[in-house]
Design a protein around this motif. Sequence first.
Motif, PDB file in Angstrom:
ATOM      1  N   LEU A 198       0.868  -1.175   0.000  1.00 19.83           N
ATOM      2  CA  LEU A 198       0.000   0.000   0.000  1.00 19.83           C
ATOM      3  C   LEU A 198       0.903   1.223   0.000  1.00 19.83           C
ATOM      4  CD1 LEU A 198      -2.631  -1.030   2.703  1.00 19.83           C
ATOM      5  CD2 LEU A 198      -3.004  -0.901   0.240  1.00 19.83           C
ATOM      6  N   PHE A 199       0.751   2.077  -1.017  1.00 19.10           N
ATOM      7  CA  PHE A 199       1.647   3.224  -1.121  1.00 19.10           C
ATOM      8  C   PHE A 199       0.926   4.409  -1.742  1.00 19.10           C
ATOM      9  CE2 PHE A 199       1.669   2.439  -5.509  1.00 19.10           C
ATOM     10  CZ  PHE A 199       2.558   3.240  -6.207  1.00 19.10           C
ATOM     11  N   ARG A 200       1.521   5.591  -1.556  1.00 20.23           N
ATOM     12  CA  ARG A 200       0.993   6.817  -2.140  1.00 20.23           C
ATOM     13  C   ARG A 200       2.106   7.531  -2.888  1.00 20.23           C
ATOM     14  NH1 ARG A 200      -0.056  11.168   2.062  1.00 20.23           N
ATOM     15  NH2 ARG A 200       2.081  11.737   1.476  1.00 20.23           N
ATOM     16  N   PRO A 201       2.096   7.530  -4.211  1.00 19.83           N
ATOM     17  CA  PRO A 201       3.098   8.272  -4.980  1.00 19.83           C
ATOM     18  C   PRO A 201       2.724   9.754  -5.025  1.00 19.83           C
ATOM     19  CG  PRO A 201       1.610   7.142  -6.464  1.00 19.83           C
ATOM     20  CD  PRO A 201       1.170   6.777  -5.068  1.00 19.83           C
ATOM     21  N   ASP A 202       3.711  10.627  -4.819  1.00 20.06           N
ATOM     22  CA  ASP A 202       3.448  12.069  -4.739  1.00 20.06           C
ATOM     23  C   ASP A 202       4.138  12.860  -5.837  1.00 20.06           C
ATOM     24  OD1 ASP A 202       1.790  11.755  -2.564  1.00 20.06           O
ATOM     25  OD2 ASP A 202       3.344  12.182  -1.080  1.00 20.06           O
ATOM     26  N   GLY A 203       4.385  12.231  -6.981  1.00 16.55           N
ATOM     27  CA  GLY A 203       5.049  12.944  -8.072  1.00 16.55           C
ATOM     28  C   GLY A 203       6.553  12.821  -7.967  1.00 16.55           C
ATOM     29  N   GLY A 204       7.276  13.829  -8.503  1.00 16.54           N
ATOM     30  CA  GLY A 204       8.726  13.792  -8.441  1.00 16.54           C
ATOM     31  C   GLY A 204       9.357  13.286  -9.712  1.00 16.54           C
ATOM     32  N   ALA A 205      10.546  12.686  -9.569  1.00 18.94           N
ATOM     33  CA  ALA A 205      11.341  12.258 -10.712  1.00 18.94           C
ATOM     34  C   ALA A 205      10.635  11.170 -11.522  1.00 18.94           C
ATOM     35  CB  ALA A 205      12.694  11.745 -10.235  1.00 18.94           C
ATOM     36  N   PHE A 206      11.023  11.041 -12.778  1.00 18.21           N
ATOM     37  CA  PHE A 206      10.401  10.065 -13.678  1.00 18.21           C
ATOM     38  C   PHE A 206      10.562   8.643 -13.163  1.00 18.21           C
ATOM     39  CE2 PHE A 206      11.086   7.155 -17.350  1.00 18.21           C
ATOM     40  CZ  PHE A 206       9.767   7.121 -17.807  1.00 18.21           C
ATOM     41  N   GLU A 207      11.765   8.245 -12.780  1.00 18.15           N
ATOM     42  CA  GLU A 207      12.059   6.859 -12.398  1.00 18.15           C
ATOM     43  C   GLU A 207      12.258   6.754 -10.891  1.00 18.15           C
ATOM     44  OE1 GLU A 207      15.942   4.301 -13.139  1.00 18.15           O
ATOM     45  OE2 GLU A 207      14.698   4.360 -14.951  1.00 18.15           O
ATOM     46  N   GLN A 208      11.400   5.964 -10.247  1.00 14.40           N
ATOM     47  CA  GLN A 208      11.474   5.796  -8.798  1.00 14.40           C
ATOM     48  C   GLN A 208      11.383   4.307  -8.462  1.00 14.40           C
ATOM     49  OE1 GLN A 208       8.938   8.559  -6.571  1.00 14.40           O
ATOM     50  NE2 GLN A 208       8.729   9.837  -8.401  1.00 14.40           N
ATOM     51  N   ARG A 209      12.407   3.808  -7.811  1.00 19.69           N
ATOM     52  CA  ARG A 209      12.482   2.382  -7.457  1.00 19.69           C
ATOM     53  C   ARG A 209      12.338   2.289  -5.941  1.00 19.69           C
ATOM     54  NH1 ARG A 209      17.385   0.560 -11.615  1.00 19.69           N
ATOM     55  NH2 ARG A 209      16.402   1.475 -13.461  1.00 19.69           N
ATOM     56  N   TRP A 210      11.125   2.030  -5.484  1.00 16.73           N
ATOM     57  CA  TRP A 210      10.796   2.329  -4.095  1.00 16.73           C
ATOM     58  C   TRP A 210      10.701   1.127  -3.165  1.00 16.73           C
ATOM     59  CZ3 TRP A 210       5.918   0.611  -2.430  1.00 16.73           C
ATOM     60  CH2 TRP A 210       5.047   0.215  -3.444  1.00 16.73           C
ATOM     61  N   PHE A 211      10.705  -0.100  -3.675  1.00 18.15           N
ATOM     62  CA  PHE A 211      10.724  -1.272  -2.780  1.00 18.15           C
ATOM     63  C   PHE A 211      11.574  -2.334  -3.445  1.00 18.15           C
ATOM     64  CE2 PHE A 211       7.869  -2.580   0.888  1.00 18.15           C
ATOM     65  CZ  PHE A 211       8.735  -3.560   1.349  1.00 18.15           C
ATOM     66  N   HIS A 212      12.681  -2.688  -2.802  1.00 15.98           N
ATOM     67  CA  HIS A 212      13.703  -3.526  -3.419  1.00 15.98           C
ATOM     68  C   HIS A 212      14.031  -4.682  -2.479  1.00 15.98           C
ATOM     69  CE1 HIS A 212      17.927  -3.469  -5.549  1.00 15.98           C
ATOM     70  NE2 HIS A 212      17.502  -4.699  -5.318  1.00 15.98           N
ATOM     71  N   LEU A 213      13.798  -5.907  -2.937  1.00 19.55           N
ATOM     72  CA  LEU A 213      14.236  -7.117  -2.236  1.00 19.55           C
ATOM     73  C   LEU A 213      15.438  -7.674  -2.994  1.00 19.55           C
ATOM     74  CD1 LEU A 213      10.783  -8.883  -1.632  1.00 19.55           C
ATOM     75  CD2 LEU A 213      11.933  -7.164  -0.208  1.00 19.55           C
ATOM     76  N   GLU A 214      16.523  -7.947  -2.280  1.00 19.26           N
ATOM     77  CA  GLU A 214      17.799  -8.262  -2.935  1.00 19.26           C
ATOM     78  C   GLU A 214      18.473  -9.466  -2.292  1.00 19.26           C
ATOM     79  OE1 GLU A 214      21.294  -7.643  -5.354  1.00 19.26           O
ATOM     80  OE2 GLU A 214      19.387  -6.583  -5.453  1.00 19.26           O
ATOM     81  N   SER A 215      19.033 -10.360  -3.133  1.00 16.65           N
ATOM     82  CA  SER A 215      19.868 -11.465  -2.670  1.00 16.65           C
ATOM     83  C   SER A 215      21.251 -11.263  -3.283  1.00 16.65           C
ATOM     84  CB  SER A 215      19.306 -12.816  -3.120  1.00 16.65           C
ATOM     85  OG  SER A 215      18.017 -13.019  -2.613  1.00 16.65           O
ATOM     86  N   GLY A 216      22.209 -10.785  -2.495  1.00 17.96           N
ATOM     87  CA  GLY A 216      23.553 -10.541  -3.015  1.00 17.96           C
ATOM     88  C   GLY A 216      23.588  -9.352  -3.947  1.00 17.96           C
TER      89      GLY A 216
END
Length: 228
Positions: free
Chosen positions: A85-103
Amino acid sequence: MIDRRTLIGGLAAVAATPALAHGRAEIWTFDNLKRIGGRDVRVEGAPRVIRSPLGRAVAFDGVRDVLFVDAHPLAGAARFTFEALFRPDGGAFEQRWFHLESGGEGTDPTAKTGSRMLFEIRVEGGEWHLDTFVLGPGYRQPLIVPEKRFPVGRWYHVAQSYDGSIYRAYVNGALQAEAPLAFTPQAPGRASIGMRMNRVSPFRGAVRQAAFAREALAPGRFVLPIPR
């Protein structure tokens, strides 16, 4: 008869387990800056806890705000549903806001390897569209449909799922895109919320909750509520 020490130890283990729903879904609620999903949080920048119609949430400034959690809640899952559940408020073109990472990026900002799952958005004027992405050994799959746009400044439910053969992305329960995928389970790792793991593509907006299920849920069975 169960030994008293064994019983107490078992109860303590249950108490330490992150909240579950639908049997196998782990829920993270972003209502503070210290512990999320029962895990410690590392904060960079100055994200803020705010009030929202959905409850307390964490707001990010789109410049330097990010949270790091030492967990990949879908590690080892052969099938999954990842909701937020999120609320985007504008801003830059590319936004990577939730990242799950293995290594990869978590230890080396220049690394291009490793397995990951991401929620991203692309913002154009007062509208945004969803971009989900999974990467791992032998697979690399984005799901993005620029024509399906939504107004910024509102709360949304987004989800991505994999049922053993098809990878799908949703906004408010409506299918955005799907593609065949030869997915393999990802290894343990970490998460970043508010920007990508290597501290690029920051997010301007707020995040209320995330849910991680080890099965492919149809929209009618999503764990988190769809805002109305």
